[in-house]
Design a protein around this motif. Sequence first.
Motif, PDB file in Angstrom:
ATOM      1  N   LYS A 149       0.815  -1.216   0.000  1.00 13.79           N
ATOM      2  CA  LYS A 149       0.000   0.000   0.000  1.00 13.79           C
ATOM      3  C   LYS A 149       0.847   1.263   0.000  1.00 13.79           C
ATOM      4  O   LYS A 149       0.502   2.254  -0.647  1.00 13.79           O
ATOM      5  N   SER A 150       1.956   1.233   0.727  1.00 11.61           N
ATOM      6  CA  SER A 150       2.754   2.453   0.874  1.00 11.61           C
ATOM      7  C   SER A 150       3.611   2.760  -0.350  1.00 11.61           C
ATOM      8  O   SER A 150       4.093   3.884  -0.500  1.00 11.61           O
ATOM      9  N   TYR A 200       2.417   7.434  -4.560  1.00  7.13           N
ATOM     10  CA  TYR A 200       2.759   8.728  -5.146  1.00  7.13           C
ATOM     11  C   TYR A 200       3.310   9.668  -4.083  1.00  7.13           C
ATOM     12  O   TYR A 200       4.280  10.403  -4.321  1.00  7.13           O
ATOM     13  N   LEU A 201       2.698   9.646  -2.895  1.00  7.40           N
ATOM     14  CA  LEU A 201       3.162  10.500  -1.798  1.00  7.40           C
ATOM     15  C   LEU A 201       4.483   9.989  -1.239  1.00  7.40           C
ATOM     16  O   LEU A 201       5.407  10.765  -0.996  1.00  7.40           O
ATOM     17  N   LEU A 232       3.257   2.570 -10.926  1.00 11.32           N
ATOM     18  CA  LEU A 232       2.144   2.981 -10.072  1.00 11.32           C
ATOM     19  C   LEU A 232       0.826   3.056 -10.839  1.00 11.32           C
ATOM     20  O   LEU A 232      -0.180   3.489 -10.285  1.00 11.32           O
ATOM     21  N   ASN A 233       0.818   2.657 -12.081  1.00  7.20           N
ATOM     22  CA  ASN A 233      -0.426   2.717 -12.863  1.00  7.20           C
ATOM     23  C   ASN A 233      -1.379   1.603 -12.451  1.00  7.20           C
ATOM     24  O   ASN A 233      -0.970   0.535 -12.097  1.00  7.20           O
ATOM     25  N   GLN A 238       3.870  -6.078  -8.923  1.00  8.55           N
ATOM     26  CA  GLN A 238       3.505  -4.730  -9.346  1.00  8.55           C
ATOM     27  C   GLN A 238       3.951  -4.419 -10.777  1.00  8.55           C
ATOM     28  O   GLN A 238       3.556  -3.400 -11.335  1.00  8.55           O
ATOM     29  N   TYR A 271       2.984   0.928  -3.831  1.00  7.58           N
ATOM     30  CA  TYR A 271       2.452   0.570  -5.136  1.00  7.58           C
ATOM     31  C   TYR A 271       0.951   0.845  -5.303  1.00  7.58           C
ATOM     32  O   TYR A 271       0.321   0.307  -6.193  1.00  7.58           O
ATOM     33  N   THR A 272       0.384   1.659  -4.423  1.00  8.58           N
ATOM     34  CA  THR A 272      -0.992   2.133  -4.591  1.00  8.58           C
ATOM     35  C   THR A 272      -0.942   3.656  -4.681  1.00  8.58           C
ATOM     36  O   THR A 272       0.136   4.241  -4.841  1.00  8.58           O
ATOM     37  N   ASP A 273      -2.081   4.303  -4.552  1.00 11.27           N
ATOM     38  CA  ASP A 273      -2.113   5.771  -4.610  1.00 11.27           C
ATOM     39  C   ASP A 273      -1.220   6.395  -3.540  1.00 11.27           C
ATOM     40  O   ASP A 273      -0.657   7.473  -3.737  1.00 11.27           O
ATOM     41  N   GLU A 274      -1.083   5.699  -2.412  1.00 12.52           N
ATOM     42  CA  GLU A 274      -0.207   6.192  -1.344  1.00 12.52           C
ATOM     43  C   GLU A 274       1.241   6.251  -1.809  1.00 12.52           C
ATOM     44  O   GLU A 274       2.045   7.028  -1.295  1.00 12.52           O
TER      45      GLU A 274
END
Length: 252
Positions: free
Chosen positions: A76-77, A84-85, A251-252, A177, A79-82
């Motif tokens: 999650k930290s 990007y941050l 990350l897509n 991923q 390879y998901t939307d998180e």
Amino acid sequence: MLGKLIKHEFRALSRFLLPIHILLLVACLIGRFMFQAMATMDLPNVILIVSFVFLISIWIVVPCATSILIVVRYYKSLYTDEGYLTLTLPATRGQLLFSKAFAACVWSILDLAIVIAGLAIVVIIPQVYQNSAEAFNELEKALEMSPSLFFWSTVGISVVGCFGNVALYYFSVSIGQLLSSHRVLGAIIAYFAISTVFSVLMLIIMFAVGYDPFATTAFLSSYKASAIICILETFLFFGGTYYLLKKKTNLN
């Protein structure tokens, strides 16, 4: 920055892992009282069976939950939307990987220690350690080695295995991923495929160097070989994970 990343990872993991390990210790304390009561009074069989099944379930579920939460946190930290941050933080990919791996390995070792402590809480009751000398003598005859040597060797290979497991988890997620879809399924397939391949290779290598499963020193020989292979796997998997994180992040 690395210190802040490590602190953040410990907080993120401990938020979930600390409560379930406290639950494990509480369950073991209850189990201890149940087994002490069993030794001093007659209890209905159904109570003893339910207590035993519950304890075994806790000992199985908590380590599995620890592994799952470590994998989910990594996925999650990064390879998901998180992700990007996370990847915009002023830290290198190596620092990100090290902070996550360090926290995950420490918690894996803590999980092992707490499970062993929980087992000791349940088993080491007065009725048991009063006859411990005789039990240790019988165990030494069966193992053909000192029980303490067997115990600490098992703990040692288990600790080494903690590092190897985390490295394999991360590498499998990093492979998964790479896919444009079904990443979780890809990571699961990668995990079982890699585990199978390396298990077979380990057996081949052990028998190639003359490993004899019926020999007196079979336990120690297998532990030594397993530790060496596990250390090599750890470096290989973490190295592969770092490469994929640095060069192939998707990350897509």
